[in-house]
Structures are given as C-alpha cells and as structure tokens.
Design a protein around this motif. Structure first.
Motif, PDB file in Angstrom:
ATOM      1  N   ALA A  35       0.844  -1.209   0.000  1.00 50.02           N
ATOM      2  CA  ALA A  35       0.000   0.000   0.000  1.00 50.02           C
ATOM      3  C   ALA A  35       0.869   1.245   0.000  1.00 50.02           C
ATOM      4  O   ALA A  35       1.839   1.329   0.748  1.00 50.02           O
ATOM      5  N   PRO A  36       0.541   2.242  -0.827  1.00 46.17           N
ATOM      6  CA  PRO A  36       1.319   3.488  -0.842  1.00 46.17           C
ATOM      7  C   PRO A  36       1.055   4.313   0.413  1.00 46.17           C
ATOM      8  O   PRO A  36      -0.001   4.222   1.040  1.00 46.17           O
ATOM      9  N   LEU A  37       2.037   5.142   0.780  1.00 44.76           N
ATOM     10  CA  LEU A  37       1.878   6.054   1.907  1.00 44.76           C
ATOM     11  C   LEU A  37       1.042   7.260   1.494  1.00 44.76           C
ATOM     12  O   LEU A  37       1.073   7.687   0.345  1.00 44.76           O
ATOM     13  N   THR A  38       0.310   7.811   2.447  1.00 39.79           N
ATOM     14  CA  THR A  38      -0.478   9.016   2.195  1.00 39.79           C
ATOM     15  C   THR A  38       0.052  10.150   3.062  1.00 39.79           C
ATOM     16  O   THR A  38       0.690   9.928   4.090  1.00 39.79           O
ATOM     17  N   GLU A  39      -0.213  11.385   2.643  1.00 43.53           N
ATOM     18  CA  GLU A  39       0.226  12.537   3.421  1.00 43.53           C
ATOM     19  C   GLU A  39      -0.404  12.535   4.812  1.00 43.53           C
ATOM     20  O   GLU A  39       0.233  12.903   5.799  1.00 43.53           O
ATOM     21  N   ALA A  40      -1.668  12.105   4.898  1.00 44.54           N
ATOM     22  CA  ALA A  40      -2.335  12.054   6.199  1.00 44.54           C
ATOM     23  C   ALA A  40      -1.646  11.060   7.131  1.00 44.54           C
ATOM     24  O   ALA A  40      -1.467  11.323   8.323  1.00 44.54           O
ATOM     25  N   ALA A  41      -1.251   9.924   6.573  1.00 45.24           N
ATOM     26  CA  ALA A  41      -0.577   8.914   7.386  1.00 45.24           C
ATOM     27  C   ALA A  41       0.782   9.415   7.862  1.00 45.24           C
ATOM     28  O   ALA A  41       1.186   9.172   9.002  1.00 45.24           O
ATOM     29  N   LEU A  42       1.482  10.146   6.996  1.00 50.23           N
ATOM     30  CA  LEU A  42       2.778  10.693   7.376  1.00 50.23           C
ATOM     31  C   LEU A  42       2.635  11.702   8.511  1.00 50.23           C
ATOM     32  O   LEU A  42       3.407  11.686   9.481  1.00 50.23           O
ATOM     33  N   ALA A  43       1.636  12.580   8.415  1.00 54.83           N
ATOM     34  CA  ALA A  43       1.431  13.587   9.454  1.00 54.83           C
ATOM     35  C   ALA A  43       1.100  12.931  10.791  1.00 54.83           C
ATOM     36  O   ALA A  43       1.603  13.340  11.846  1.00 54.83           O
ATOM     37  N   ALA A  44       0.243  11.909  10.757  1.00 54.08           N
ATOM     38  CA  ALA A  44      -0.112  11.206  11.994  1.00 54.08           C
ATOM     39  C   ALA A  44       1.108  10.531  12.607  1.00 54.08           C
ATOM     40  O   ALA A  44       1.326  10.578  13.823  1.00 54.08           O
ATOM     41  N   SER A  45       1.922   9.910  11.753  1.00 51.20           N
ATOM     42  CA  SER A  45       3.120   9.229  12.234  1.00 51.20           C
ATOM     43  C   SER A  45       4.094  10.206  12.884  1.00 51.20           C
ATOM     44  O   SER A  45       4.689   9.908  13.923  1.00 51.20           O
TER      45      SER A  45
END
Length: 242
Positions: free
Chosen positions: A193-203
């Motif tokens: 699965a590709p990474l999303t900007e939302a997932a990066l911000a949460a991480s």
C-alpha cells in the motif's frame, strides 16, 4: 554513498554470521532495499567494500547480486559510474504475494506484529526507565525532524531509522538486529500500500509523543505512545492481508 553513521546501514551491513552465507547475504541486500538504506535507483557500495562489511567472499556477494538481478530487484551497470543499482521501480508485492511470503517464512501475520510490538515496547520502556544523555535526546529529536521533512518516497527509510535508533540507544546489539529484521519484514508487507500525506502527518505526531515520554522518563506514557503508533500499521496490515 551510504553514510557510515546511518543506523539502518550499520544494522543491515553488519558481518554475516551464519552457515549459509549466500542465503543470509541475499536477505541482507533485500533488507537494505526494503528499509530504504539503498533507495530506488541508488547504488550499493562497491563490491570490495560491501563484501568486507558483510564479511563474505566476493564470490558469494556476486552470486547474491545475480539472484536479486534475476528477481528484478537490482540491475548492474558497467563502465565509469557503474555498479549495482536498485531497480526503478523495484518489484512491489501484491497482497497475495505478501501472504505467500509470510507463509514461506513460516510466520503468521499476528505473530510478526506481536513480536514487533514486544520488541519495540521493551526498547522504549527501557529508555524511559534508564534515561538518556542530552546528546542522545538531541539525536532522537534529529531523527524525528528528518522524518517530518521527508516526502512519501523517503519517509519509510526515515521512519525505519528512527525506530532502529530507539533500539540502538538500549545498548543491545541483539535488540538492534531483531528490530532491523522485523522492520524489514514489516516494510515488505507495507509496500503493498502506498503512503499518504495524512498517514505521514499522523506518524510524525506519534514519533514526537514517544520521544516526549522517553524524555520525561515516563515508562507507561512511552508504552502507550509506542502502542498507539504501532496500532495504525497493525490495523492497516490486517485490512490488506487478512
């Protein structure tokens, strides 16, 4: 060139200690790709240097590279500026291929996720209990900052470096090796699965909470922060792979 101080590189390119040098060497090179130590299109260290770092013969290293080339993970270029490069784009597993990979390794998804949680929870709790020096806290802050500035193409490598750094700060080489190996397998699954900007911000926010808890020497807060961070990945992998 891969910096000698890169903790992921140090963990991946450590000396091979196994009866089956070829199999372990292939696994280490794959680990370097999956952890982003050598990114897409990036060049591996020169054959002489890499064989010395791994502690294997150049014949064994060449055989390992040939196997990875046949599988489409790397390509070799001749002439000035040549060498062994990570394929662009590297092979991406489908969910079925990821499931088969787990089966071939004799590992169930829940077992892998539980092992990772146990390892990394133990690491952050120990750091919160024992405390860190000012320089070590500054190092963690830098790791968090580098990950926060990374885009989707480089984020997984920076996130991996952060987690391996946590393991390194425990002072346990076995913990570092286990975290590195487990993270490689997790990254292989996450490549589905590709990474999303939302997932990066949460991480990024979760990284900062982990570091704050360690800095405050609060083991329970560190455990909870790390658990919340891993929960999103666990949920996503279960959705993808069942």
């Amino acid at each position: 060139m891969i910096p000698s101080c890169d903790p992921a590189a140090e963990a991946v390119f450590r000396r091979v200690r196994a009866d089956n040098d070829l199999e372990v060497t292939v696994e280490r090179l794959l680990c370097a790709i999956r952890l982003g130590v050598v990114p897409e299109g990036g060049r591996f260290p020169a054959e002489r240097d890499l064989s010395a770092r791994l502690g294997v013969s150049r014949v064994t290293l060449r055989e390992a590279i040939q196997l990875l080339r046949r599988r489409g993970h790397v390509e070799s270029r001749r002439g000035r500026g040549g060498g062994t490069f990570v394929a662009v784009p590297p092979p991406r597993p489908t969910p079925d291929e990821a499931r088969r990979g787990l089966g071939a390794a004799g590992t169930a998804l829940d077992d892998l996720l539980a092992f990772r949680r146990t390892l990394e929870t133990g690491a952050v709790v120990r750091l919160a209990e024992t405390g860190l020096t000012t320089d070590q806290h500054d190092l963690l802050d830098r790791r968090v900052g580098v990950a926060a500035d990374a885009g989707p193409a480089d984020y997984r490598r920076c996130d991996t470096v952060f987690h391996i750094t946590l393991a390194q700060l425990t002072g346990s080489e076995r913990t570092v090796a286990a975290v590195t190996d487990t993270r490689m397998r997790i990254n292989q699954l996450m490549d589905v699965a590709p990474l999303t900007e939302a997932a990066l911000a949460a991480s990024d926010g979760e990284h900062r909470r982990i570091v704050r808890a360690v800095r405050a020497r609060d083991p329970e807060a560190a455990r909870l922060a790390l658990g919340a961070h891993l929960a999103g990945v666990e949920r996503r992998l279960r959705e993808l792979l069942g």
